[in-house]
Scaffold this motif. Structure first.
Motif, mmCIF file in Angstrom:
data_model
loop_
_atom_site.group_PDB
_atom_site.id
_atom_site.type_symbol
_atom_site.label_atom_id
_atom_site.label_comp_id
_atom_site.label_asym_id
_atom_site.label_seq_id
_atom_site.Cartn_x
_atom_site.Cartn_y
_atom_site.Cartn_z
ATOM 1 N N UNK A 153 0.830 -1.212 0.000
ATOM 2 C CA UNK A 153 0.000 0.000 0.000
ATOM 3 C C UNK A 153 0.858 1.252 0.000
ATOM 4 N N UNK A 154 1.945 1.218 0.787
ATOM 5 C CA UNK A 154 2.847 2.369 0.832
ATOM 6 C C UNK A 154 3.453 2.630 -0.541
ATOM 7 N N UNK A 155 3.925 1.586 -1.174
ATOM 8 C CA UNK A 155 4.536 1.740 -2.494
ATOM 9 C C UNK A 155 3.522 2.268 -3.505
ATOM 10 N N UNK A 156 2.290 1.804 -3.398
ATOM 11 C CA UNK A 156 1.237 2.271 -4.294
ATOM 12 C C UNK A 156 0.988 3.761 -4.087
ATOM 13 N N UNK A 157 0.942 4.180 -2.836
ATOM 14 C CA UNK A 157 0.701 5.591 -2.537
ATOM 15 C C UNK A 157 1.879 6.456 -2.974
ATOM 16 N N UNK A 158 3.091 5.974 -2.752
ATOM 17 C CA UNK A 158 4.273 6.718 -3.206
ATOM 18 C C UNK A 158 4.219 6.924 -4.716
ATOM 19 N N UNK A 159 3.807 5.889 -5.419
ATOM 20 C CA UNK A 159 3.728 5.971 -6.876
ATOM 21 C C UNK A 159 2.648 6.956 -7.306
ATOM 22 N N UNK A 160 1.517 6.925 -6.631
ATOM 23 C CA UNK A 160 0.438 7.849 -6.968
ATOM 24 C C UNK A 160 0.838 9.288 -6.667
ATOM 25 N N UNK A 161 1.556 9.489 -5.564
ATOM 26 C CA UNK A 161 2.015 10.837 -5.221
ATOM 27 C C UNK A 161 2.840 11.453 -6.345
ATOM 28 N N UNK A 162 3.623 10.609 -7.017
ATOM 29 C CA UNK A 162 4.481 11.104 -8.095
ATOM 30 C C UNK A 162 3.661 11.705 -9.236
ATOM 31 N N UNK A 163 2.433 11.245 -9.391
ATOM 32 C CA UNK A 163 1.586 11.760 -10.453
ATOM 33 C C UNK A 163 0.618 12.840 -10.019
ATOM 34 N N UNK A 164 0.610 13.161 -8.715
ATOM 35 C CA UNK A 164 -0.286 14.209 -8.212
ATOM 36 C C UNK A 164 0.334 15.579 -8.469
ATOM 37 N N UNK A 165 -0.398 16.449 -9.117
ATOM 38 C CA UNK A 165 0.113 17.785 -9.410
ATOM 39 C C UNK A 165 0.250 18.677 -8.195
ATOM 40 N N UNK A 166 -0.341 18.280 -7.066
ATOM 41 C CA UNK A 166 -0.260 19.105 -5.855
ATOM 42 C C UNK A 166 0.758 18.576 -4.848
ATOM 43 N N UNK A 167 1.577 17.601 -5.253
ATOM 44 C CA UNK A 167 2.602 17.040 -4.368
ATOM 45 C C UNK A 167 3.991 17.400 -4.895
ATOM 46 N N UNK A 168 4.820 17.943 -4.011
ATOM 47 C CA UNK A 168 6.181 18.353 -4.361
ATOM 48 C C UNK A 168 7.151 17.567 -3.480
ATOM 49 N N UNK A 169 8.133 16.907 -4.105
ATOM 50 C CA UNK A 169 9.026 16.028 -3.362
ATOM 51 C C UNK A 169 10.490 16.302 -3.727
#
Length: 223
Positions: free
Chosen positions: A5-21
């Motif tokens: 689940x963590x890996x899935x969320x990390x991957x989704x975060x990469x495609x979210x335009x409102x997330x900066x990493x």
């Protein structure tokens, strides 16, 4: 939460335009391009408000809904947690929300002087043991960093279930560059707290309330 689940969320975060990493090396080398440019990132000149240790992002999203004329940035190193808030903000088309995955100790390298209008610290780990003092988000070192990025009269809000953290912070503020504006040791029993303190509740806050723990609130600002 399982590793899948963590890996899935990390991957989704990469495609979210409102997330900066940003990478840590990028920040500490002074190459973080959004420092001093946050209003340009949002495309407006509205005030910048931070939530430190934003967890699931309930406060960041809740404040953004209540104050559309302000820009909100939730900051946490645990991206799998704020994934929920980032996803909700996108679903609700909240254009005034960003999530920043980074360590809070780097905050003065992520924001320029006088760039931030307000800071919210919601239910931080009180780090009660003395050897953990340096990790308390209202210790003098952190307060100095906040003062650097806050505008004149910029405000900090501390909402916590920890009476220790509340009292510790009041003590630290004595003789500091900040002045206390408002203090409440039990916001749901003692009247006077702002609506945003009462009407937005985090996942952990609801658990504390179910156990009958009082919730404290402290507002202070740069002198």
């Amino acid at each position: 939460m399982g590793s899948k689940n963590k890996l899935k969320r990390f991957k989704e975060n990469e495609g979210f335009g409102n997330v900066i990493q940003p990478k840590r090396e990028e920040v500490i080398s002074g190459n973080f391009t959004l420092k001093g440019q946050w209003q340009e990132e949002f495309g407006n000149q509205n005030p910048i408000v931070l939530e430190l240790g934003c967890g699931k992002g309930e406060y960041t999203v809740g404040l953004a809904q209540k104050f559309p004329n302000k820009n909100f940035i939730g900051i946490d190193i645990k991206g799998a947690r704020f994934w929920k808030g980032a996803k909700e903000a996108l679903a609700d088309n909240l254009v005034n929300v960003r999530f920043l995955r980074t360590q809070i100790e780097l905050i003065d390298q992520l924001f320029a002087e006088d760039e931030v209008a307000e800071i919210w610290i919601t239910f931080p780990d009180p780090q009660i043991k003395f050897k953990r003092t340096k990790h308390r988000l209202t210790n003098p070192v952190f307060l100095d960093k906040y003062k650097t990025i806050l505008k004149n009269n910029g405000e900090i809000h501390l909402k916590t279930d920890s009476e220790f953290m509340h009292g510790y912070t009041i003590g630290v503020l004595q003789g500091s560059a900040f002045e206390i504006v408002y203090s409440n040791h039990d916001v749901y029993r003692n009247h006077g707290s702002p609506k945003e303190v009462l009407e937005i509740q985090t996942f952990y806050e609801k658990q504390y309330l179910d156990k009958g723990k009082p919730i404290t609130y402290l507002k202070f600002r740069v002198k």
